[in-house]
Design a protein around this motif. Structure first.
Motif, PDB file in Angstrom:
ATOM      1  N   ASN A 167      49.582 -86.053 -58.764  1.00  0.00           N
ATOM      2  CA  ASN A 167      49.594 -86.189 -60.223  1.00  0.00           C
ATOM      3  C   ASN A 167      49.104 -87.563 -60.675  1.00  0.00           C
ATOM      4  N   ILE A 168      49.502 -88.599 -59.950  1.00  0.00           N
ATOM      5  CA  ILE A 168      49.063 -89.953 -60.293  1.00  0.00           C
ATOM      6  C   ILE A 168      47.563 -90.086 -60.100  1.00  0.00           C
ATOM      7  N   LEU A 169      47.083 -89.610 -58.948  1.00  0.00           N
ATOM      8  CA  LEU A 169      45.665 -89.744 -58.634  1.00  0.00           C
ATOM      9  C   LEU A 169      44.793 -88.884 -59.554  1.00  0.00           C
ATOM     10  N   TYR A 170      45.275 -87.692 -59.916  1.00  0.00           N
ATOM     11  CA  TYR A 170      44.538 -86.818 -60.826  1.00  0.00           C
ATOM     12  C   TYR A 170      44.350 -87.504 -62.181  1.00  0.00           C
ATOM     13  N   THR A 171      45.410 -88.171 -62.648  1.00  0.00           N
ATOM     14  CA  THR A 171      45.337 -88.864 -63.934  1.00  0.00           C
ATOM     15  C   THR A 171      44.373 -90.040 -63.868  1.00  0.00           C
ATOM     16  N   THR A 172      44.521 -90.846 -62.843  1.00  0.00           N
ATOM     17  CA  THR A 172      43.745 -92.093 -62.789  1.00  0.00           C
ATOM     18  C   THR A 172      42.270 -91.875 -62.487  1.00  0.00           C
ATOM     19  N   VAL A 173      41.946 -90.931 -61.628  1.00  0.00           N
ATOM     20  CA  VAL A 173      40.533 -90.733 -61.281  1.00  0.00           C
ATOM     21  C   VAL A 173      39.750 -90.183 -62.462  1.00  0.00           C
ATOM     22  N   ASN A 174      40.443 -89.530 -63.396  1.00  0.00           N
ATOM     23  CA  ASN A 174      39.772 -88.990 -64.573  1.00  0.00           C
ATOM     24  C   ASN A 174      39.789 -89.957 -65.748  1.00  0.00           C
ATOM     25  N   SER A 175      40.232 -91.191 -65.495  1.00  0.00           N
ATOM     26  CA  SER A 175      40.198 -92.215 -66.537  1.00  0.00           C
ATOM     27  C   SER A 175      38.826 -92.881 -66.566  1.00  0.00           C
ATOM     28  N   TRP A 176      38.632 -93.766 -67.539  1.00  0.00           N
ATOM     29  CA  TRP A 176      37.326 -94.408 -67.705  1.00  0.00           C
ATOM     30  C   TRP A 176      36.957 -95.330 -66.553  1.00  0.00           C
ATOM     31  N   SER A 220      50.339 -87.645 -83.643  1.00  0.00           N
ATOM     32  CA  SER A 220      50.339 -88.239 -82.305  1.00  0.00           C
ATOM     33  C   SER A 220      49.284 -87.592 -81.420  1.00  0.00           C
ATOM     34  N   SER A 221      49.009 -86.321 -81.621  1.00  0.00           N
ATOM     35  CA  SER A 221      47.920 -85.665 -80.877  1.00  0.00           C
ATOM     36  C   SER A 221      46.593 -86.321 -81.206  1.00  0.00           C
ATOM     37  N   GLY A 222      46.425 -86.683 -82.479  1.00  0.00           N
ATOM     38  CA  GLY A 222      45.212 -87.390 -82.856  1.00  0.00           C
ATOM     39  C   GLY A 222      45.070 -88.704 -82.113  1.00  0.00           C
ATOM     40  N   GLN A 223      46.167 -89.438 -81.994  1.00  0.00           N
ATOM     41  CA  GLN A 223      46.123 -90.702 -81.254  1.00  0.00           C
ATOM     42  C   GLN A 223      45.752 -90.477 -79.789  1.00  0.00           C
ATOM     43  N   VAL A 224      46.408 -89.521 -79.165  1.00  0.00           N
ATOM     44  CA  VAL A 224      46.182 -89.253 -77.739  1.00  0.00           C
ATOM     45  C   VAL A 224      44.739 -88.819 -77.488  1.00  0.00           C
ATOM     46  N   LEU A 225      44.238 -87.902 -78.324  1.00  0.00           N
ATOM     47  CA  LEU A 225      42.874 -87.419 -78.130  1.00  0.00           C
ATOM     48  C   LEU A 225      41.850 -88.502 -78.460  1.00  0.00           C
ATOM     49  N   GLY A 226      42.161 -89.362 -79.434  1.00  0.00           N
ATOM     50  CA  GLY A 226      41.270 -90.464 -79.742  1.00  0.00           C
ATOM     51  C   GLY A 226      41.145 -91.426 -78.584  1.00  0.00           C
ATOM     52  N   ALA A 227      42.283 -91.794 -77.974  1.00  0.00           N
ATOM     53  CA  ALA A 227      42.260 -92.682 -76.809  1.00  0.00           C
ATOM     54  C   ALA A 227      41.554 -92.014 -75.631  1.00  0.00           C
ATOM     55  N   ALA A 228      41.766 -90.696 -75.487  1.00  0.00           N
ATOM     56  CA  ALA A 228      41.169 -89.963 -74.369  1.00  0.00           C
ATOM     57  C   ALA A 228      39.643 -89.944 -74.456  1.00  0.00           C
ATOM     58  N   GLN A 229      39.094 -90.031 -75.660  1.00  0.00           N
ATOM     59  CA  GLN A 229      37.636 -90.084 -75.794  1.00  0.00           C
ATOM     60  C   GLN A 229      37.061 -91.323 -75.124  1.00  0.00           C
ATOM     61  N   TYR A 230      37.901 -92.326 -74.943  1.00  0.00           N
ATOM     62  CA  TYR A 230      37.490 -93.550 -74.247  1.00  0.00           C
ATOM     63  C   TYR A 230      38.025 -93.572 -72.808  1.00  0.00           C
ATOM     64  N   ASP A 235      41.307 -92.097 -85.371  1.00  0.00           N
ATOM     65  CA  ASP A 235      40.669 -93.414 -85.384  1.00  0.00           C
ATOM     66  C   ASP A 235      41.564 -94.452 -84.714  1.00  0.00           C
ATOM     67  N   TYR A 236      42.857 -94.322 -84.918  1.00  0.00           N
ATOM     68  CA  TYR A 236      43.846 -95.208 -84.290  1.00  0.00           C
ATOM     69  C   TYR A 236      43.698 -95.144 -82.774  1.00  0.00           C
ATOM     70  N   GLY A 237      43.686 -93.909 -82.242  1.00  0.00           N
ATOM     71  CA  GLY A 237      43.542 -93.738 -80.797  1.00  0.00           C
ATOM     72  C   GLY A 237      42.210 -94.252 -80.280  1.00  0.00           C
ATOM     73  N   LYS A 238      41.139 -94.007 -81.018  1.00  0.00           N
ATOM     74  CA  LYS A 238      39.827 -94.501 -80.603  1.00  0.00           C
ATOM     75  C   LYS A 238      39.800 -96.025 -80.558  1.00  0.00           C
ATOM     76  N   ASN A 239      40.418 -96.636 -81.545  1.00  0.00           N
ATOM     77  CA  ASN A 239      40.439 -98.095 -81.587  1.00  0.00           C
ATOM     78  C   ASN A 239      41.211 -98.663 -80.404  1.00  0.00           C
ATOM     79  N   ILE A 240      42.326 -98.014 -80.050  1.00  0.00           N
ATOM     80  CA  ILE A 240      43.073 -98.417 -78.854  1.00  0.00           C
ATOM     81  C   ILE A 240      42.173 -98.296 -77.635  1.00  0.00           C
ATOM     82  N   GLY A 241      41.414 -97.201 -77.565  1.00  0.00           N
ATOM     83  CA  GLY A 241      40.514 -97.003 -76.432  1.00  0.00           C
ATOM     84  C   GLY A 241      39.460 -98.077 -76.327  1.00  0.00           C
ATOM     85  N   GLN A 242      38.880 -98.452 -77.452  1.00  0.00           N
ATOM     86  CA  GLN A 242      37.860 -99.492 -77.438  1.00  0.00           C
ATOM     87  C   GLN A 242      38.437-100.826 -76.997  1.00  0.00           C
TER      88      GLN A 242
END
Length: 961
Positions: free
Chosen positions: A906-915, A754-764, A706-713
């Motif tokens: 590596n930079i472009l792979y990360t950023t293009v797959n972001s929201w 911390s995995s929960g945080q990362v995966l929560g943020a990644a959902q966004y 939930d922490y990670g999701k909230n950061i994402g929102q």
């Protein structure tokens, strides 16, 4: 509020030095010419006027050109950051974040003691709140972990009042009149003052009135920590700054440390306990505190540990005190009775090599010389040492440990029953039935530990190792819940760096236990491994490694003698003593690099061929979204990039990453954490959540997600794509300055949450920069060329395990947008960002990481060792730089360009797959400040042309006359 540290300032000043000098020289020369060209030297008035005009027009043009080069060069990123749109959170998101903060703190506050069931106070009424920290509590850490002042905070006193308590205003006024500000802890300097009125300042009428007001007293003790500085182990050591609260005595005597009561606090406790028999102590801090003093005060019935709550979390404190909420927090660290006797105590400090003059280098901070820190305790970090040492008879546990790891009381009672254990196809499984046998609803934690078979003198193994944990739902009295526990036998393996040079699951009985905490066993059952398993082949790699893990860090062990369980920890005294040898070995000197001796051309390969650059393939970045890392279309896209485009992308990674218009790459916004989203340059910030230590105390994986999701929102509302968090280094020492933003002394608890945080943020679609990779457990001289020495078993089992857990969890969840932030320290004799064994062999080859690796803050010559040419060769992709220093690659050989291409990938792979690319190619456009600059340049150019025209025309008229 905009917060810049000295490194930011020095970097900016250094980057524009040449341009400023040019402007100054041009203006001085123009002034000299103006003075020199007078009646004596040029008698013709028209010629003299024309010379003056022409000189200043030329000077202004030169100055304008220099200023343009400055703002479009080294200052471009800084200005872009500072002029970015200031977005704000919606009210609904603010409310949601505040609600989450309170939920985390409800489960993050730990009830350490509750004699005579003094808590809860079910009928709240008048209450006395003592301690200066009650009026100025600690909400978060300092440095990158500091909270924004743009949002209101809920204080301790607010919390108590909201929970129905009435607090003694006379006491509150007494404290606020004494002081309104604690000592300031900054990144490079600190005032460790602990304001507290001396006992003599309490008038008899104040005490008498308090006794009339209520028979109950709450005492608040606070401790702060932050980035850049570890907490003082000796408050009277050289360089430690604080003010005593009285002229009659010292707050700290020789040898006393920051994490124990000072003289004034003890006097205050004496005063309170002499007048009140019902006392509740609230410790508001992130670092495990020395609480042996509790034995001296039987009047202190209850003790609550309330870590940094963020801006709203303190609301939970009053709810716990009145019983609305039943505390369910468990300690994420061990609390020991004497912090000076911990295994790491003598080996956390500023230790400077005395024979490394050849590596001293002048920087903006002065002469920099290599330092070192020895991780002498090996795998025996925190509870792993205390439990094993007690089992070996090396210590009397109760004499040493006050509160075990995983310990916490409740207002109710729970019974846990362990079902039959099965071990099939490499998986250990069983059920635990948890029943609330008390009178209040509440939550409990199932803690599962392993005790592996140990051979005297063999692989080092602790007798207690957290393997798995689960938190129950809220259970009503009499209600039960079945918790399913399952884990792979890989999780029971140990790393043998001496013989097998691989992970090994030795044959024998493994005690699998459920415990109340690391020390108190509820039940245990054996799992028998019939035959030793060595994870040394691709078909049998450890924990799904893509490449077999074998010795990679032999050079990092150094000449250190490590703590061993052999013969009941017979070498404890010798190994845990402070360093006596300050000699940098020849092996450490060989291959040691900083900006004084690194030459990239020495590492060029003659066999490398220059890759294609600047091709016209008409591939846009958005076309690569969702495609695999190895998709052939990447080659066509990367072929399009020029060397300058790649260099700009790699160099300018501070609080964002640069745009590349030719392929549709927009500038992304990456900001600080760990408890919020905060850009130190733009001032954009979110509301702050509780620190990770509070989350760790919750032992709640859902709260972490939930922490990670909230950061994402929040990131979506603030147009942010990357989050400089979570911070997952280990609490090696209780004095760690950033223990508030790190989780725990345990890698399993840290890695899971911390995995929960990362995966929560990644959902966004927000990519988290998990940090600091790696072995960054010391803030003292962290950027002073700090050589960190540890053996491979400890590195893998303790310090890298949380990072491994995050990366592999992301892989399993098919997350394509993820990042890593390196650390300031050296790993062995190599800067972490240049350690290929770390950033390539382990991170990418073994764990299968696909994403970008960024440096920590890049100050170049200010730190004396950061160099982009070295770092791209060491597996780093992008520099966290906001201004031009040594963050640009200078060697453009085939070897360098190949590495730049890899980094860009590596930079472009990360950023293009972001929201930001979720709905197609986002619009870019020229920044507003650049448009304004162009307009200003045009206006000034027209004005100068007009002035030139006027000057020439006047000259011609004078000449005609």
């Amino acid at each position: 509020m905009l917060e810049l540290n000295i490194d930011d300032v020095l970097a900016v000043l250094g980057s524009v030095r040449t341009h400023v000098i040019v402007v100054a020289v041009v203006l001085v020369l123009a002034l000299i010419v103006t003075i020199a060209v007078n009646k004596k030297t040029v008698k013709n008035l028209g010629a003299r006027k024309l010379t003056h005009s022409g000189t200043w027009i030329v000077a202004v043009i030169a100055a304008i050109v220099s200023v343009n080069m400055m703002v479009l060069g080294p200052l471009e990123n800084v200005i872009t950051l500072a002029t970015s749109p200031k977005l704000a959170l919606s009210q609904s998101t603010i409310k949601k974040t505040n609600d989450l903060a309170v939920n985390i703190e409800r489960e993050g506050i730990v009830l350490l003691q509750n004699n005579d069931n003094a808590l809860p106070i079910e009928n709240p009424g008048n209450i006395n709140v003592f301690g200066w920290a009650s009026t100025n509590p600690i909400y978060g850490g300092t440095g990158s972990g500091a909270l924004s002042d743009a949002y209101p905070t809920t204080s301790i006193l607010d919390s108590l009042k909201d929970a129905g308590f009435k607090t003694n205003q006379e006491l509150t006024d007494f404290y606020t009149q004494y002081s309104t500000k604690r000592g300031e802890i900054a990144v490079t300097q600190a005032d460790w003052t602990l304001p507290e009125p001396p006992a003599a300042n309490y008038t008899q009428s104040l005490i008498d009135n308090a006794k009339k007001y209520s028979d109950t007293a709450v005492v608040v003790i606070g401790r702060v920590g932050g980035e850049g500085l570890d907490l003082p182990k000796d408050m009277n050591a050289e360089g430690v700054v604080y003010n005593n609260n009285s002229n009659d005595y010292k707050d700290f005597e020789a040898g006393q440390h920051y994490l124990e009561l000072d003289h004034t606090e003890r006097d205050m406790l004496d005063l309170v306990t002499e007048n009140f028999d019902k006392v509740v102590l609230v410790y508001n801090g992130a670092n495990a505190f020395e609480m042996s003093f509790l034995n001296d005060y039987p009047q202190i019935k209850s003790v609550l540990w309330a870590p940094h709550p963020g801006q709203a979390g303190f609301a939970a404190l009053g709810e716990i005190m009145n019983g609305t909420v039943n505390p369910s927090g468990k300690t994420a660290d061990t609390f020991v009775k004497d912090l000076t006797k911990t295994p790491a105590f003598n080996n956390v400090d500023d230790f400077k090599y005395d024979n490394a003059k050849e590596f001293e280098i002048q920087s903006a901070r002065g002469l920099r010389s290599p330092r070192f820190v020895n991780y002498v305790e090996g795998i025996y970090v925190g509870y792993r040492f205390y439990e094993t040492a007690a089992d070996e008879g090396a210590i009397n546990y109760d004499d040493v440990v006050q509160y075990p790891f995983g310990y916490g009381l409740s207002y109710t009672n729970f019974e846990q029953k362990m079902g039959d254990v099965t071990y099939q196809n490499g998986t250990v499984s069983f059920e635990v039935t948890v029943t609330n046998t008390g009178d209040a609803k509440g939550k409990d934690v199932v803690e599962v530990y392993s005790n592996p078979p140990y051979t005297e003198g063999g692989i080092e193994k602790a007798t207690a190792n957290l393997v798995k944990f689960e938190k129950t739902k809220e259970l009503a009295p009499g209600q039960s819940q079945k918790i399913s526990i399952s884990f792979d036998d890989d999780d029971l393996a140990s790393y043998d760096y001496k013989n097998a040079k691989a992970y090994v699951l030795e044959a024998g009985d493994y005690g699998i236990s459920i415990r109340r905490d690391s020390h108190h066993i509820i039940d245990t059952k054996n799992v028998n491994v019939a035959q030793t398993i060595t994870y040394d082949s691709k078909a049998n790699a450890h924990n799904g490694d893509a490449k077999v893990a074998t010795n990679t860090f032999d050079d990092v062990a150094g000449d250190v003698n490590y703590l061993s369980r052999a013969n009941n920890f017979a070498n404890y005294t010798q190994t845990t003593a402070a360093p006596a040898d300050f000699t940098m070995s020849d092996a450490a000197k060989d291959g040691f690099y900083n900006n004084g001796n690194y030459d990239p051309k020495k590492f060029d390969k003659n066999t490398d061929k220059m890759p294609t650059t600047g091709a016209k393939n008409n591939v846009r970045l958005v076309q690569l979204r969702g495609k695999s890392y190895d998709d052939k279309l990447w080659d066509k896209l990367l072929d399009e990039l020029t060397v300058d485009e790649m260099n700009n992308l790699i160099a300018n990674g501070g609080y964002g990453n640069a745009a590349i218009d030719s392929i549709g790459k927009i500038r992304m916004s990456d900001v600080d954490g760990p408890a919020a989203l905060k850009d130190n340059f733009t001032g954009v910030s979110s509301i702050g959540l509780p620190a990770n230590i509070a989350l760790a105390n919750s032992w709640n994986r859902q709260l972490a997600e939930d922490y990670g999701k909230n950061i994402g929102q929040m990131a979506h509302e603030l147009n942010i794509s990357g989050w400089y968090a979570p911070s997952i280094n280990i609490h090696r020492s209780e004095f760690g300055g950033r223990n508030f933003e790190y989780f725990s002394e345990d890698p399993t608890l840290t890695g899971t949450l911390s995995s929960g945080q990362v995966l929560g943020a990644a959902q966004y679609g927000v990519y988290a920069f998990t940090k600091h990779f790696a072995l960054n457990e010391q803030e003292t001289e962290r950027n002073g060329q700090l050589l960190t020495w540890s053996n491979e078993q400890a590195i893998r089992e303790i310090y890298l395990k949380p990072f491994e857990t995050v990366v592999k969890s992301a892989n399993n969840a098919k997350v394509k947008s993820i990042a890593i932030m390196s650390s300031f320290n050296y790993v062995g004799n190599t800067y972490s960002s240049a350690k290929l064994a770390l950033n390539q062999t382990v991170l990418r080859d073994e764990w299968g990481f696909r994403g970008m690796v960024e440096t920590d803050y890049f100050a170049g010559p200010n730190y004396s060792y950061q160099n982009a040419d070295q770092l791209i060769r060491g597996g780093t992709d992008i520099m966290l730089a906001t201004t031009k220093t040594t963050n640009y690659v200078t060697d453009t050989s085939a070897t360098a360009v190949i590495q730049m291409r890899r980094a860009a990938h590596n930079i472009l792979y990360t950023t293009v797959n972001s929201w930001r690319y979720k709905d197609g190619e986002p619009g870019a456009g020229l920044e507003a400040w650049k448009i304004a600059l162009i307009v200003a340049d045009v206006i000034v150019a027209l004005a100068l042309l007009a002035l030139a025209y006027v000057a020439i025309r006047r000259f011609m008229k004078r000449r005609e006359n």
